[in-house]
Design an enzyme around this catalytic site. Sequence first.
Site, PDB file in Angstrom:
ATOM      1  N   ALA A 109       0.713  -1.241  -0.308  1.00 53.45           N
ATOM      2  CA  ALA A 109      -0.178   0.004   0.086  1.00 53.45           C
ATOM      3  C   ALA A 109       0.974   1.243  -0.021  1.00 53.45           C
ATOM      4  CB  ALA A 109      -0.810  -0.126   1.147  1.00 53.45           C
ATOM      5  N   LYS A 110       2.433   1.211   0.112  1.00 53.19           N
ATOM      6  CA  LYS A 110       2.980   2.210   0.296  1.00 53.19           C
ATOM      7  C   LYS A 110       2.684   3.217   0.896  1.00 53.19           C
ATOM      8  CE  LYS A 110       4.657   0.803  -4.236  1.00 53.19           C
ATOM      9  NZ  LYS A 110       4.213   0.295  -4.230  1.00 53.19           N
ATOM     10  N   ARG A 111       2.464   3.397   1.913  1.00 50.35           N
ATOM     11  CA  ARG A 111       1.683   4.301   3.419  1.00 50.35           C
ATOM     12  C   ARG A 111       3.223   5.564   3.608  1.00 50.35           C
ATOM     13  NH1 ARG A 111      -2.190   3.388   0.689  1.00 50.35           N
ATOM     14  NH2 ARG A 111      -4.616   2.559   1.559  1.00 50.35           N
TER      15      ARG A 111
END
Length: 289
Positions: A109-111
């Site tokens: 999700a590369k938050r």
Amino acid sequence: MTHVDDGEHPPPATPERFGLRLHRALAEHGPLCVGIDPHRELLDAWGLPDSPDGLREFCAIVLAAATGRCAAVKPQSAFFERHGSAGVAVLEELLGQARRRGLLTILDAKRGDIGSTMQGYAQAYLGPGAPLSADALTLSPYLGYEALRPAVDLARDAGRGAFVLVRTSNPEAAQVQSVGRPSVAARVLAGVGHDNRGQEPCGDIGVVVGATVDLADEQLGLAEALAPVLAPGVGAQGADEHDVARSFAAVRGRVLVPVSRAVLGAGPAGVEAEVGRWAERLATALGRD
């Protein structure tokens, strides 16, 4: 009020570290991580509707193919989010089903954010009992590595992990990640290494480093960071198992290699056999314990 231990309700056990669980899974199943990327074109190629029901059937087939043949699966959150709440519900189901099958889950999700917002992401994806909780979450450090602190600390406390973008395989990445000496990538890697101190043989906080990256040219020394490595770029992006072996020999036993298009392109009838072939190719190239 002081808690009195009556002997019948012992305090909850400290969860086992993610790094140890990952290290064991890699030793047992090898480095393959099956990407779960149900984009519209792939669902169509599989003869499935581009709908939550299509997602659900796709995930069931991929999980069955992956079980017992690889260390982990990596669902890409975007392909579920595009279907709204119904798609996110399928993602929630997928994470639970993978857990019950004994597969580690890396939620891609590369938050990355700051303060209470970063804390909210951490609670959503890493918090104990959270509906969307995964074994590990991908994180973007480009608001500063220390801005990720709520996620890093919660992951460690909950027995979960994180994979921080360091040097990714997309061509545009060099414009940001390779700038400076030491480079941005090297400075992020140093932060990860600091958080993994004393966590032999494998830390809880990992890094994303593309299999297409020349590590010597980038002056990235991975071995000292004790970081598990998520190494995308194999298959459709041009790297193969030999590139993985050349680049990551020094961190053998800590490398997780996501393969998506090269596996999923085999279709529902061929995905199980393709998972097995890639698992064998990667394990052979990196050597067996």
